[in-house]
Design a protein around this motif. Structure first.
Motif, PDB file in Angstrom:
ATOM      1  N   ASP A   1      22.658  30.663  62.735  1.00  0.00           N
ATOM      2  CA  ASP A   1      22.783  32.003  62.172  1.00  0.00           C
ATOM      3  C   ASP A   1      21.399  32.635  62.210  1.00  0.00           C
ATOM      4  O   ASP A   1      20.387  31.933  62.162  1.00  0.00           O
ATOM      5  CB  ASP A   1      23.290  31.912  60.739  1.00  0.00           C
ATOM      6  N   TRP A   2      21.320  33.955  62.303  1.00  0.00           N
ATOM      7  CA  TRP A   2      20.012  34.592  62.382  1.00  0.00           C
ATOM      8  C   TRP A   2      19.936  35.794  61.447  1.00  0.00           C
ATOM      9  O   TRP A   2      20.933  36.421  61.123  1.00  0.00           O
ATOM     10  CB  TRP A   2      19.671  35.005  63.821  1.00  0.00           C
ATOM     11  N   ALA A   3      18.720  36.071  61.001  1.00  0.00           N
ATOM     12  CA  ALA A   3      18.495  37.164  60.065  1.00  0.00           C
ATOM     13  C   ALA A   3      18.666  38.504  60.777  1.00  0.00           C
ATOM     14  O   ALA A   3      18.087  38.731  61.842  1.00  0.00           O
ATOM     15  CB  ALA A   3      17.097  37.056  59.458  1.00  0.00           C
ATOM     16  N   GLU A   4      19.425  39.395  60.184  1.00  0.00           N
ATOM     17  CA  GLU A   4      19.778  40.659  60.835  1.00  0.00           C
ATOM     18  C   GLU A   4      18.552  41.503  61.197  1.00  0.00           C
ATOM     19  O   GLU A   4      18.536  42.154  62.248  1.00  0.00           O
ATOM     20  CB  GLU A   4      20.710  41.463  59.929  1.00  0.00           C
ATOM     21  N   ASP A   5      17.552  41.515  60.361  1.00  0.00           N
ATOM     22  CA  ASP A   5      16.368  42.334  60.626  1.00  0.00           C
ATOM     23  C   ASP A   5      15.178  41.511  61.112  1.00  0.00           C
ATOM     24  O   ASP A   5      14.091  42.051  61.311  1.00  0.00           O
ATOM     25  CB  ASP A   5      15.968  43.102  59.359  1.00  0.00           C
TER      26      ASP A   5
ATOM     27  N   VAL B   1      22.602  30.735  53.574  1.00  0.00           N
ATOM     28  CA  VAL B   1      22.590  32.107  54.085  1.00  0.00           C
ATOM     29  C   VAL B   1      21.152  32.601  54.147  1.00  0.00           C
ATOM     30  O   VAL B   1      20.380  32.399  53.197  1.00  0.00           O
ATOM     31  CB  VAL B   1      23.427  33.047  53.187  1.00  0.00           C
ATOM     32  N   LEU B   2      20.782  33.259  55.238  1.00  0.00           N
ATOM     33  CA  LEU B   2      19.484  33.908  55.364  1.00  0.00           C
ATOM     34  C   LEU B   2      19.535  35.307  54.763  1.00  0.00           C
ATOM     35  O   LEU B   2      20.535  36.029  54.916  1.00  0.00           O
ATOM     36  CB  LEU B   2      19.097  34.031  56.838  1.00  0.00           C
ATOM     37  N   THR B   3      18.463  35.717  54.107  1.00  0.00           N
ATOM     38  CA  THR B   3      18.354  37.116  53.696  1.00  0.00           C
ATOM     39  C   THR B   3      18.157  37.974  54.945  1.00  0.00           C
ATOM     40  O   THR B   3      17.649  37.493  55.971  1.00  0.00           O
ATOM     41  CB  THR B   3      17.181  37.312  52.733  1.00  0.00           C
ATOM     42  N   PRO B   4      18.568  39.249  54.931  1.00  0.00           N
ATOM     43  CA  PRO B   4      18.440  40.091  56.123  1.00  0.00           C
ATOM     44  C   PRO B   4      17.029  40.171  56.691  1.00  0.00           C
ATOM     45  O   PRO B   4      16.854  40.274  57.915  1.00  0.00           O
ATOM     46  CB  PRO B   4      18.932  41.463  55.642  1.00  0.00           C
ATOM     47  N   ASP B   5      16.014  40.108  55.832  1.00  0.00           N
ATOM     48  CA  ASP B   5      14.640  40.183  56.327  1.00  0.00           C
ATOM     49  C   ASP B   5      14.108  38.830  56.799  1.00  0.00           C
ATOM     50  O   ASP B   5      12.969  38.745  57.282  1.00  0.00           O
ATOM     51  CB  ASP B   5      13.699  40.769  55.266  1.00  0.00           C
ATOM     52  N   GLY B   6      14.897  37.782  56.653  1.00  0.00           N
ATOM     53  CA  GLY B   6      14.482  36.463  57.097  1.00  0.00           C
ATOM     54  C   GLY B   6      13.428  35.805  56.237  1.00  0.00           C
ATOM     55  O   GLY B   6      12.888  34.760  56.596  1.00  0.00           O
ATOM     56  N   GLU B   7      13.142  36.367  55.090  1.00  0.00           N
ATOM     57  CA  GLU B   7      12.079  35.831  54.244  1.00  0.00           C
ATOM     58  C   GLU B   7      12.533  34.672  53.352  1.00  0.00           C
ATOM     59  O   GLU B   7      11.710  33.914  52.851  1.00  0.00           O
ATOM     60  CB  GLU B   7      11.497  36.942  53.366  1.00  0.00           C
ATOM     61  N   ALA B   8      13.841  34.549  53.136  1.00  0.00           N
ATOM     62  CA  ALA B   8      14.318  33.529  52.206  1.00  0.00           C
ATOM     63  C   ALA B   8      15.658  32.971  52.661  1.00  0.00           C
ATOM     64  O   ALA B   8      16.390  33.594  53.446  1.00  0.00           O
ATOM     65  CB  ALA B   8      14.429  34.093  50.794  1.00  0.00           C
ATOM     66  N   ILE B   9      15.955  31.788  52.161  1.00  0.00           N
ATOM     67  CA  ILE B   9      17.220  31.100  52.426  1.00  0.00           C
ATOM     68  C   ILE B   9      17.904  30.838  51.088  1.00  0.00           C
ATOM     69  O   ILE B   9      17.292  30.284  50.164  1.00  0.00           O
ATOM     70  CB  ILE B   9      16.975  29.762  53.154  1.00  0.00           C
ATOM     71  N   TRP B  10      19.146  31.259  50.980  1.00  0.00           N
ATOM     72  CA  TRP B  10      19.974  30.881  49.841  1.00  0.00           C
ATOM     73  C   TRP B  10      20.811  29.680  50.259  1.00  0.00           C
ATOM     74  O   TRP B  10      21.399  29.662  51.347  1.00  0.00           O
ATOM     75  CB  TRP B  10      20.908  32.027  49.458  1.00  0.00           C
ATOM     76  N   TRP B  11      20.870  28.666  49.394  1.00  0.00           N
ATOM     77  CA  TRP B  11      21.733  27.515  49.682  1.00  0.00           C
ATOM     78  C   TRP B  11      22.452  27.084  48.416  1.00  0.00           C
ATOM     79  O   TRP B  11      21.943  27.240  47.311  1.00  0.00           O
ATOM     80  CB  TRP B  11      20.942  26.365  50.300  1.00  0.00           C
ATOM     81  N   PHE B  12      23.675  26.552  48.614  1.00  0.00           N
ATOM     82  CA  PHE B  12      24.513  26.240  47.458  1.00  0.00           C
ATOM     83  C   PHE B  12      24.301  24.801  47.041  1.00  0.00           C
ATOM     84  O   PHE B  12      24.450  23.871  47.829  1.00  0.00           O
ATOM     85  CB  PHE B  12      25.987  26.478  47.774  1.00  0.00           C
TER      86      PHE B  12
ATOM     87  N   ALA C   1      27.087  38.049  49.601  1.00  0.00           N
ATOM     88  CA  ALA C   1      26.546  39.053  50.515  1.00  0.00           C
ATOM     89  C   ALA C   1      25.191  39.488  49.983  1.00  0.00           C
ATOM     90  O   ALA C   1      25.059  39.795  48.792  1.00  0.00           O
ATOM     91  CB  ALA C   1      27.480  40.252  50.641  1.00  0.00           C
ATOM     92  N   ILE C   2      24.186  39.502  50.868  1.00  0.00           N
ATOM     93  CA  ILE C   2      22.816  39.820  50.461  1.00  0.00           C
ATOM     94  C   ILE C   2      22.382  41.113  51.135  1.00  0.00           C
ATOM     95  O   ILE C   2      22.550  41.289  52.347  1.00  0.00           O
ATOM     96  CB  ILE C   2      21.864  38.675  50.847  1.00  0.00           C
ATOM     97  N   GLY C   3      21.806  42.023  50.339  1.00  0.00           N
ATOM     98  CA  GLY C   3      21.419  43.329  50.846  1.00  0.00           C
ATOM     99  C   GLY C   3      19.992  43.385  51.336  1.00  0.00           C
ATOM    100  O   GLY C   3      19.169  42.517  51.042  1.00  0.00           O
ATOM    101  N   ARG C   4      19.699  44.444  52.069  1.00  0.00           N
ATOM    102  CA  ARG C   4      18.362  44.651  52.600  1.00  0.00           C
ATOM    103  C   ARG C   4      17.345  45.022  51.525  1.00  0.00           C
ATOM    104  O   ARG C   4      16.137  44.880  51.731  1.00  0.00           O
ATOM    105  CB  ARG C   4      18.402  45.745  53.674  1.00  0.00           C
ATOM    106  N   ASP C   5      17.812  45.503  50.390  1.00  0.00           N
ATOM    107  CA  ASP C   5      16.908  45.896  49.309  1.00  0.00           C
ATOM    108  C   ASP C   5      16.663  44.757  48.321  1.00  0.00           C
ATOM    109  O   ASP C   5      16.060  44.961  47.261  1.00  0.00           O
ATOM    110  CB  ASP C   5      17.478  47.104  48.567  1.00  0.00           C
ATOM    111  N   GLY C   6      17.118  43.532  48.665  1.00  0.00           N
ATOM    112  CA  GLY C   6      16.938  42.397  47.774  1.00  0.00           C
ATOM    113  C   GLY C   6      18.090  42.171  46.826  1.00  0.00           C
ATOM    114  O   GLY C   6      18.098  41.187  46.081  1.00  0.00           O
ATOM    115  N   SER C   7      19.070  43.064  46.841  1.00  0.00           N
ATOM    116  CA  SER C   7      20.236  42.883  45.981  1.00  0.00           C
ATOM    117  C   SER C   7      21.159  41.820  46.567  1.00  0.00           C
ATOM    118  O   SER C   7      21.026  41.428  47.731  1.00  0.00           O
ATOM    119  CB  SER C   7      20.986  44.204  45.835  1.00  0.00           C
ATOM    120  N   ALA C   8      22.077  41.359  45.755  1.00  0.00           N
ATOM    121  CA  ALA C   8      23.042  40.366  46.217  1.00  0.00           C
ATOM    122  C   ALA C   8      24.338  40.534  45.443  1.00  0.00           C
ATOM    123  O   ALA C   8      24.332  40.905  44.258  1.00  0.00           O
ATOM    124  CB  ALA C   8      22.498  38.956  46.051  1.00  0.00           C
TER     125      ALA C   8
END
Length: 605
Positions: free
Chosen positions: A24-28, A69-80, A117-124
């Motif tokens: 999977d890859w970060a959208e931005d 899941v990668l955040t859209p900016d690719g700066e962080a990874i969320w994992w369960f 779902a993770i947003g580009r503004d840091g929201s989730a």
């Protein structure tokens, strides 16, 4: 245990061979990717910086990790993070380049996951499911911020997607009470409804919808959704703001899924038909899709990259999985020995009581039939076997067995009516289809009628135990992994989303329709079981919980029935390679012991 990897039999090598998921890859930040691999012997998450080539292991837990899941900016990874496979836990957050894990949403208590779902503004937007609350959906405005509840319902639901600008949230829900057919609702971040799309007509009509994704373009409110209006899954474009629906001229015979190309100019079409899959590209407004060339077999996942190439995870029953690109390159090749190939599948169509039944057959490369034969029954039940690489069936073939896999009524990939036929006479319907294929296997000379094995995991394990009790003269042996064994107790102990599915399948709770639960429960027929039966179960399994398995085992033991039970410290299956090899080895040994040594003549095991 074999210690010399080179000297190990081929069936073990297939399990140990390093594998990777489709990255999977970060959208931005498309050079930043996330994938799953078993390279350490346990399936874990890995980060991959394509620009530098650097890869690093993100998670390291005894029982493995696969949800990330990668955040859209690719700066962080969320994992369960759950506990030993129990699927109940919290989302953790880790920097892409490495660092300490921290709770992604400290204000949320542990739960079963119901979409993210993770947003580009840091929201989730975080979906949760618990026995106490049903489904809740929460919005977090910034990392580590306080969650705000924007949705709640007793029935199952989940987060579908978040629009590019974060102003629209797509939810799938089953408020109408039919857990097999979701409706859609698009809401604002404050929870207010923008639009509804419901093909169930309040639960009176069995047509489902699913979220495939918002257009990946700023200001674009189009949502790609899957629908069943023509008897199978197909994509269409719904604009919940404009109130428009756009039907797509994608006239392919099987189930069709889709995702957006990164610039929103086209759709990548995934087409599943008769146990194979293929890819197509469709540009909205044109007359139809154009084929994306892939080898014959199964594409289990695919994604379009920003440069227009398509990456996909491909395999066939004979050839191990590989991540390929339409550019011709192998995208991600893990280090280590490759998995030995197996034998191809043959397609068989058999007339059954509900229509033609499709089965996939593998037979040993040497020797003449009839063979001892394993009917390896898939789980789900809303799933299907395909022409894809599977180490378990290949192990049986290596040991001189033929393997038959049946896409019974309830399976996906054969149209809505075939899937939805699984109602009220749950379990018994599937076994009718399996019986038709079993009769063909004997009459055709493939299978030895005295050495027929019924086997499967999860729903396949359930059908194994039910089949041993309702068809006691048909089977010489049963192998049930993580099964439903006592349907009433399983209902009361299982996770809430599965309770909803059972109410849909059987038409109510055990208290409302006790006769249906009784007719569909393996425990009802346990005293009729004659064949030796082997059961394996995870002690932390939230889907097929251990207490109901123990109830069934106690009944076998009380009458001295031939059986063995293996309990292991994990959930609904294991992500640890050596544990999985141990389980298959125990199944092989049990089968060979009770069917006689002739089953293994000339084998590699």
């Amino acid at each position: 245990m074999t210690t010399d990897a080179a000297a190990a039999p081929d069936w073990e090598k297939r399990f140990r061979a390093p594998r990777v998921s489709l990255p999977d890859w970060a959208e931005d930040a498309p050079d930043r990717s996330l994938f799953v691999s078993n390279v350490t012997g346990t399936y874990e998450l890995y980060a991959w910086d394509r620009a530098s080539g650097r890869q690093r292991q993100v998670t390291d837990r005894p029982n493995g990790t696969t949800d990330g899941v990668l955040t859209p900016d690719g700066e962080a990874i969320w994992w369960f993070s759950d506990t030993d496979g129990d699927e109940f836990g919290v989302w953790m957050r880790q920097p892409f380049d490495g660092g300490e894990d921290e709770p992604a949403v400290p204000g949320l208590a542990p739960s079963y996951p119901a979409g993210l779902a993770i947003g580009r503004d840091g929201s989730a937007v975080i979906g949760r499911s618990t026995d106490e609350d049903g489904t809740t959906v929460h919005l977090v405005r910034k990392p580590g911020g306080d969650p705000v509840e924007i949705y709640r319902h007793r029935e199952s639901a989940g987060v579908g997607d978040l629009s590019h600008d974060g102003t629209l949230i797509a939810l799938e829900h089953t408020e109408h009470g039919d857990a097999m057919h979701s409706a859609l609702r698009v809401v604002r971040p404050d929870g207010s409804t923008v639009a509804e799309l419901d093909d169930t007509e309040g639960g009176t009509k069995e047509l489902g919808l699913t979220v495939l994704g918002f257009a990946p373009v700023a200001g674009d409110t189009r949502l790609l959704v899957g629908h069943q209006r023509r008897g199978r899954w197909e994509p269409m474009i719904w604009d919940p703001v404009a109130g428009t629906e756009t039907v797509l001229p994608v006239d392919l015979p099987g189930d069709v899924g889709a995702e957006w190309y990164p610039d929103g100019s086209a759709l990548l079409i995934e087409h599943e038909f008769e146990a194979r899959s293929e890819l197509w590209r469709y540009e909205p407004g044109t007359s139809g899709p154009v084929r994306v060339e892939t080898p014959a077999g199964t594409v289990s996942s695919a994604t379009a990259r920003p440069d227009g190439t398509v990456e996909y995870l491909w395999s066939s029953a004979a050839e191990p999985p590989v991540v390929r690109s339409t550019s011709g390159a192998v995208v991600l090749d893990p280090p280590g020995a490759k998995a030995p190939p197996s034998v191809p599948v043959e397609d068989v169509w058999v007339d059954g009581p509900g229509g033609r039944v499709h089965a996939l057959v593998q037979r040993p490369a040497t020797g003449e039939g009839p063979f001892p034969t394993v009917f390896e029954i898939h789980g789900g039940p809303t799933w299907h076997d395909s022409d894809a690489f599977a180490s378990g069936p290949a192990a049986w073939v290596d040991h001189g067995f033929a393997v038959v896999r049946v896409n019974y009524r309830g399976s996906t990939g054969y149209g809505r009516e075939w899937t939805d036929a699984l109602k009220h006479r749950v379990g018994l319907i599937e076994l009718e289809d399996i019986a038709a294929v079993r009769e063909w296997s004997v009459a055709s000379g493939l299978a030895d009628p005295q050495r027929l094995v019924l086997a499967g995991g999860s729903w396949g394990g359930y059908l194994t135990l039910l089949g041993l009790g309702t068809q006691p003269d048909a089977w010489a042996l049963g192998l049930a992994a993580v099964p439903v064994a006592d349907y009433v107790t399983a209902y009361h102990d299982e996770m809430e989303a599965l309770k909803a599915m059972d109410r849909t399948l059987l038409g109510g709770t055990p208290e409302e329709v006790p006769e249906r639960f009784e007719a569909s429960s393996p425990l009802t027929y346990v005293d009729a079981v004659r064949a030796p039966v082997y059961i394996s179960a995870g002690v932390n399994d939230p889907r097929c919980p251990i207490r109901q398995v123990e109830n069934y085992v106690d009944r076998l033991a009380a009458r001295g029935a031939v059986h063995e039970v293996y309990r292991y410290d994990a959930g609904h299956g294991s992500l640890v390679v050596e544990e999985r090899i141990k389980q298959v080895r125990l199944e092989l040994e049990f089968a060979l012991k009770h069917l006689g040594g002739g089953a293994a003549a000339g084998t590699a095991g």
